[in-house]
Design a protein around this motif. Structure first.
Motif, PDB file in Angstrom:
ATOM      1  N   LYS A   1      -3.534   6.518 -11.798  1.00  0.00           N
ATOM      2  CA  LYS A   1      -2.165   6.763 -11.325  1.00  0.00           C
ATOM      3  C   LYS A   1      -1.650   5.598 -10.485  1.00  0.00           C
ATOM      4  N   SER A   2      -2.472   5.124  -9.582  1.00  0.00           N
ATOM      5  CA  SER A   2      -2.051   4.019  -8.732  1.00  0.00           C
ATOM      6  C   SER A   2      -1.907   2.727  -9.532  1.00  0.00           C
ATOM      7  N   ARG A   3      -2.795   2.502 -10.465  1.00  0.00           N
ATOM      8  CA  ARG A   3      -2.728   1.295 -11.293  1.00  0.00           C
ATOM      9  C   ARG A   3      -1.512   1.291 -12.209  1.00  0.00           C
ATOM     10  N   SER A   4      -1.049   2.469 -12.611  1.00  0.00           N
ATOM     11  CA  SER A   4       0.097   2.518 -13.533  1.00  0.00           C
ATOM     12  C   SER A   4       1.381   2.004 -12.886  1.00  0.00           C
ATOM     13  N   ILE A   5       1.448   2.038 -11.566  1.00  0.00           N
ATOM     14  CA  ILE A   5       2.680   1.613 -10.877  1.00  0.00           C
ATOM     15  C   ILE A   5       2.926   0.119 -11.049  1.00  0.00           C
ATOM     16  N   PRO A   6       1.993  -0.763 -10.655  1.00  0.00           N
ATOM     17  CA  PRO A   6       2.272  -2.186 -10.886  1.00  0.00           C
ATOM     18  C   PRO A   6       2.378  -2.525 -12.371  1.00  0.00           C
TER      19      PRO A   6
ATOM     20  N   GLY B   1       0.846  -1.180   0.000  1.00  0.00           N
ATOM     21  CA  GLY B   1       0.000   0.000   0.000  1.00  0.00           C
ATOM     22  C   GLY B   1       0.885   1.234   0.000  1.00  0.00           C
ATOM     23  N   TYR B   2       0.363   2.354  -0.511  1.00  0.00           N
ATOM     24  CA  TYR B   2       1.181   3.560  -0.600  1.00  0.00           C
ATOM     25  C   TYR B   2       0.318   4.789  -0.802  1.00  0.00           C
TER      26      TYR B   2
ATOM     27  N   ALA C   1       7.674   1.210  -4.878  1.00  0.00           N
ATOM     28  CA  ALA C   1       7.009  -0.079  -5.096  1.00  0.00           C
ATOM     29  C   ALA C   1       7.996  -1.122  -5.612  1.00  0.00           C
ATOM     30  N   HIS C   2       8.926  -0.702  -6.457  1.00  0.00           N
ATOM     31  CA  HIS C   2       9.969  -1.620  -6.931  1.00  0.00           C
ATOM     32  C   HIS C   2      10.804  -2.112  -5.752  1.00  0.00           C
ATOM     33  N   ALA C   3      11.232  -1.202  -4.894  1.00  0.00           N
ATOM     34  CA  ALA C   3      12.059  -1.563  -3.740  1.00  0.00           C
ATOM     35  C   ALA C   3      11.301  -2.473  -2.778  1.00  0.00           C
ATOM     36  N   LEU C   4      10.027  -2.176  -2.518  1.00  0.00           N
ATOM     37  CA  LEU C   4       9.234  -3.019  -1.628  1.00  0.00           C
ATOM     38  C   LEU C   4       9.020  -4.413  -2.218  1.00  0.00           C
TER      39      LEU C   4
ATOM     40  N   GLU D   1       1.176  -8.516  -3.846  1.00  0.00           N
ATOM     41  CA  GLU D   1       0.027  -7.968  -4.555  1.00  0.00           C
ATOM     42  C   GLU D   1      -0.066  -6.467  -4.338  1.00  0.00           C
ATOM     43  N   ILE D   2      -0.577  -5.800  -5.353  1.00  0.00           N
ATOM     44  CA  ILE D   2      -0.971  -4.396  -5.267  1.00  0.00           C
ATOM     45  C   ILE D   2      -2.398  -4.334  -5.769  1.00  0.00           C
ATOM     46  N   ARG D   3      -3.253  -3.706  -4.968  1.00  0.00           N
ATOM     47  CA  ARG D   3      -4.650  -3.544  -5.353  1.00  0.00           C
ATOM     48  C   ARG D   3      -4.944  -2.057  -5.457  1.00  0.00           C
ATOM     49  N   ALA D   4      -5.716  -1.703  -6.475  1.00  0.00           N
ATOM     50  CA  ALA D   4      -6.077  -0.297  -6.675  1.00  0.00           C
ATOM     51  C   ALA D   4      -7.482  -0.225  -7.252  1.00  0.00           C
ATOM     52  N   ALA D   5      -8.183   0.842  -6.926  1.00  0.00           N
ATOM     53  CA  ALA D   5      -9.516   1.048  -7.482  1.00  0.00           C
ATOM     54  C   ALA D   5      -9.436   1.122  -9.002  1.00  0.00           C
ATOM     55  N   VAL D   6     -10.436   0.565  -9.649  1.00  0.00           N
ATOM     56  CA  VAL D   6     -10.460   0.519 -11.109  1.00  0.00           C
ATOM     57  C   VAL D   6     -10.209   1.901 -11.710  1.00  0.00           C
ATOM     58  N   GLY D   7     -10.806   2.938 -11.154  1.00  0.00           N
ATOM     59  CA  GLY D   7     -10.673   4.279 -11.709  1.00  0.00           C
ATOM     60  C   GLY D   7      -9.420   5.035 -11.307  1.00  0.00           C
TER      61      GLY D   7
END
Length: 181
Positions: free
Chosen positions: A139-144, A96-97, A113-116, A130-136
């Protein structure tokens, strides 16, 4: 004490009570920005709330359940990143972040996120992150997605966010996939 240097200008450190004023200030100054996707802003209205978060997190860290780390950018706390949950039995962790609004667009969170991910899969010897992010939450989804995580599916109505349910996209990275990167 957990301290993890990522590169010359970025590191992670286990949050402590001395960090509470800065973390609360950062939260308060970024409140409108963060509130779009984080449900806990209404429950973080005073310094004591941040102190309680830190105390709970330190207790959970001591038990091996979580890791709440301050993100230090050029020596200044700019956000929080870590493992919202560590499951030793299943050898999994959930990243989470969040980042203060003034620090967006610098590649900070992708490096965090890479380091974690690397820490979980190589140092902790976990099998999956795992990384979970809201569908909308693009920005958060682009990280994984940038890190090569596999989109595993969508959990419908995964989170109640200010009176409305949002679906979450689940991204996963397995240890053997990470070794090949």
């Amino acid at each position: 004490m957990f301290i993890h240097k990522i590169d010359n200008d970025l590191s992670l450190k286990l949050v402590d009570l001395g960090d509470a004023p800065r973390i609360f200030e950062l939260t308060d100054n970024s409140r409108d920005h963060l509130k779009e996707w984080l449900p806990w802003l209404d429950y973080t209205t005073e310094l004591k709330d941040t102190e309680d978060f830190i105390k709970a997190g330190r207790g959970n860290y001591a038990e091996g359940k979580t890791l709440n780390a301050a993100i230090l950018y050029n020596g200044e706390i700019v956000g929080i990143g870590g493992f919202n949950n560590i499951n030793p039995a299943n050898k999994t962790a959930y990243i989470g972040y969040w980042l203060g609004q003034d620090y967006q667009g610098k590649g900070i969170m992708t490096r965090v996120a890479h380091a974690l991910t690397d820490y979980a899969l190589t140092e902790l010897k976990l099998n999956k992150v795992e990384i979970r992010a809201a569908v909308g939450n693009a920005k958060s989804r682009s990280i994984p997605e940038r890190l090569g995580y596999v989109e595993e599916g969508t959990i419908r109505r995964a989170e109640l966010l200010y009176g409305q349910y949002v679906d979450h996209v689940v991204y996963g990275m397995l240890a053997e996939e990470w070794q090949g990167k």
